[in-house]
Design a protein around this motif. Structure first.
Motif, PDB file in Angstrom:
ATOM      1  N   THR A 105      -5.219  -8.741 -17.728  1.00 22.08           N
ATOM      2  CA  THR A 105      -5.138  -7.871 -16.550  1.00 22.08           C
ATOM      3  C   THR A 105      -5.356  -6.416 -16.936  1.00 22.08           C
ATOM      4  OG1 THR A 105      -3.576  -9.399 -15.502  1.00 22.08           O
ATOM      5  CG2 THR A 105      -3.723  -7.170 -14.602  1.00 22.08           C
ATOM      6  N   GLU A 106      -4.657  -5.971 -17.980  1.00 18.72           N
ATOM      7  CA  GLU A 106      -4.776  -4.592 -18.447  1.00 18.72           C
ATOM      8  C   GLU A 106      -5.932  -4.411 -19.421  1.00 18.72           C
ATOM      9  OE1 GLU A 106      -2.964  -2.224 -17.232  1.00 18.72           O
ATOM     10  OE2 GLU A 106      -1.634  -3.540 -16.062  1.00 18.72           O
ATOM     11  N   ASP A 140       3.013 -13.876  -4.408  1.00 19.24           N
ATOM     12  CA  ASP A 140       2.965 -12.626  -5.172  1.00 19.24           C
ATOM     13  C   ASP A 140       2.025 -11.614  -4.525  1.00 19.24           C
ATOM     14  OD1 ASP A 140       4.734 -13.523  -7.110  1.00 19.24           O
ATOM     15  OD2 ASP A 140       3.144 -14.466  -8.264  1.00 19.24           O
ATOM     16  N   ALA A 141       2.127 -11.477  -3.216  1.00 14.11           N
ATOM     17  CA  ALA A 141       1.263 -10.558  -2.481  1.00 14.11           C
ATOM     18  C   ALA A 141       2.026  -9.280  -2.133  1.00 14.11           C
ATOM     19  CB  ALA A 141       0.741 -11.223  -1.200  1.00 14.11           C
ATOM     20  N   GLY A 142       1.270  -8.284  -1.639  1.00 11.03           N
ATOM     21  CA  GLY A 142       1.887  -7.014  -1.309  1.00 11.03           C
ATOM     22  C   GLY A 142       2.157  -6.841   0.170  1.00 11.03           C
ATOM     23  N   ASN A 170     -12.211 -10.953  -1.643  1.00 10.94           N
ATOM     24  CA  ASN A 170     -11.933  -9.948  -2.680  1.00 10.94           C
ATOM     25  C   ASN A 170     -12.779  -8.690  -2.487  1.00 10.94           C
ATOM     26  OD1 ASN A 170      -9.978 -11.336  -4.370  1.00 10.94           O
ATOM     27  ND2 ASN A 170     -11.627 -12.754  -4.855  1.00 10.94           N
ATOM     28  N   ARG A 180      -5.947  -2.801   2.576  1.00 14.58           N
ATOM     29  CA  ARG A 180      -5.710  -3.478   1.309  1.00 14.58           C
ATOM     30  C   ARG A 180      -7.029  -3.751   0.586  1.00 14.58           C
ATOM     31  NH1 ARG A 180      -0.192  -3.253   0.054  1.00 14.58           N
ATOM     32  NH2 ARG A 180       0.776  -2.766   2.060  1.00 14.58           N
ATOM     33  N   ASP A 211      -3.419  -8.151  -0.918  1.00 11.87           N
ATOM     34  CA  ASP A 211      -3.098  -7.578  -2.235  1.00 11.87           C
ATOM     35  C   ASP A 211      -2.336  -8.566  -3.110  1.00 11.87           C
ATOM     36  OD1 ASP A 211      -4.395  -5.274  -1.754  1.00 11.87           O
ATOM     37  OD2 ASP A 211      -2.641  -3.988  -1.631  1.00 11.87           O
ATOM     38  N   LYS A 212      -2.862  -9.779  -3.209  1.00 11.77           N
ATOM     39  CA  LYS A 212      -2.263 -10.766  -4.134  1.00 11.77           C
ATOM     40  C   LYS A 212      -2.479 -10.295  -5.557  1.00 11.77           C
ATOM     41  CE  LYS A 212      -2.557 -15.508  -5.784  1.00 11.77           C
ATOM     42  NZ  LYS A 212      -1.113 -15.533  -6.094  1.00 11.77           N
ATOM     43  N   GLU A 213      -1.428 -10.371  -6.387  1.00  9.88           N
ATOM     44  CA  GLU A 213      -1.529  -9.941  -7.783  1.00  9.88           C
ATOM     45  C   GLU A 213      -2.446 -10.884  -8.546  1.00  9.88           C
ATOM     46  OE1 GLU A 213       2.293  -9.604  -9.500  1.00  9.88           O
ATOM     47  OE2 GLU A 213       3.006  -8.125  -8.057  1.00  9.88           O
TER      48      GLU A 213
END
Length: 314
Positions: free
Chosen positions: A62-63, A215-217, A280, A290, A312-314
């Motif tokens: 991810t990073e 795991d969404a925002g 996406n 979003r 905004d799902k992670e």
């Protein structure tokens, strides 16, 4: 005839592999994880190869960074950014001599010279399962009087493979534990929702649980009005956009009726056709403020009742 040095190397290899096998069995049984046993793996590697200091760095996709998972004689923390091209180049080699790197890796290693000095790195061994990059074993200088031989390179390859397997199993177990926890939450959520009689509270709970489980925002729930045959907004969760009042009063005709934003038209199609949609595209998700969204129809016994959206799902 084997030399004393060769016999000693074989003995060190046998000892280390037996220890690593026990650690691996602990991880596979689900009673441990690489996060807890990483330093023990590193200690075995350094002892077998007679290296003074080193570190195991794991890759965060991810990073897009390598970070120290465990270290001996190396100060933490440390993060090294890595591009996909640099990863592809590293995967071509089983051992990387930092002082005399392959030509294809020189730009990358030159860029991270401060990090290499921090690690006091002499050798790197990529950790991988097939073509999946997991991280790096970084080794510092050998003990005084110890020279790097072909046996040592072979040992490092074997130990890196064992370490990669342990990391991969640990990741799989973590994913299984996370899925198990999600199933527990889903079961608990279903029980809570089924006890609700107030439809307004029920609508809010459905959205809240969907956002949590995925795991969404943010998220929202739209239901089909039986009289107008339009999708009507019923519940919003954390959709704080400049025009949130427009979302609160959002009404969409079923089918392919044109709207100012194609994503809103798509919600009407989802309700009409009963098919889920994953987006996406930031422009398509813009009406919700979003960067991505997932929309799925809510299917009743005989027809579609509405659409559930998470963003905004992670």
């Amino acid at each position: 005839m084997k030399s004393a040095s060769t016999e000693e190397t074989v003995q060190r290899l046998i000892f280390s592999l037996s220890e690593l096998e026990q650690l691996g069995e602990t991880i596979i049984s689900g009673q441990g994880s690489f996060r807890l046993s990483g330093k023990t793996y590193l200690r075995m590697i350094l002892g077998t190869l007679r290296v003074a200091r080193g570190a195991i760095l794991l890759f965060n996709p991810t990073e897009r960074q390598l970070t120290i998972q465990s270290s001996i004689g190396v100060e933490e923390p440390l993060a090294i950014s890595v591009t996909p091209d640099e990863i592809s180049s590293m995967l071509q080699f089983s051992i990387i001599d930092v002082s005399r790197p392959p030509i294809v890796l020189r730009p990358f290693l030159n860029r991270i010279q401060p990090e290499l000095q921090h690690l006091n790195a002499n050798l790197w061994a990529p950790l991988k399962i097939r073509d999946k990059f997991l991280g790096i074993i970084s080794l510092g200088p050998f003990f005084p009087g110890i020279k790097l031989e072909d046996w040592d390179r072979g040992l490092l390859n074997v130990l890196a493979n064992q370490t990669s397997i342990a990391i991969a199993y640990s990741y799989l177990l973590d994913e299984a534990r996370a899925d198990k926890f999600r199933l527990y939450l889903l079961s608990d959520s279903t029980t809570q929702i089924c006890t609700l009689l107030d439809t307004t509270i029920l609508e809010e709970e459905v959205v809240n649980h969907a956002v949590t489980l995925l795991d969404a925002g943010a998220g929202c729930l739209m239901l089909i009005d039986p009289l107008t045959k339009r999708l009507e907004m019923k519940s919003l969760f954390a959709l704080g956009v400049p025009s949130d009042s427009d979302l609160t009063n959002l009404s969409i005709a079923l089918g392919a009726t044109p709207t100012p934003h194609s994503s809103l038209s798509m919600l009407g199609q989802i309700a009409a056709q009963g098919q889920a949609w994953v987006c996406n595209d930031e422009k398509m998700a813009a009406p919700f403020g979003r960067t991505n969204l997932i929309a799925a129809p809510i299917i009743g016994r005989e027809n579609t009742l509405g659409v559930l959206v998470v963003c905004d799902k992670e």
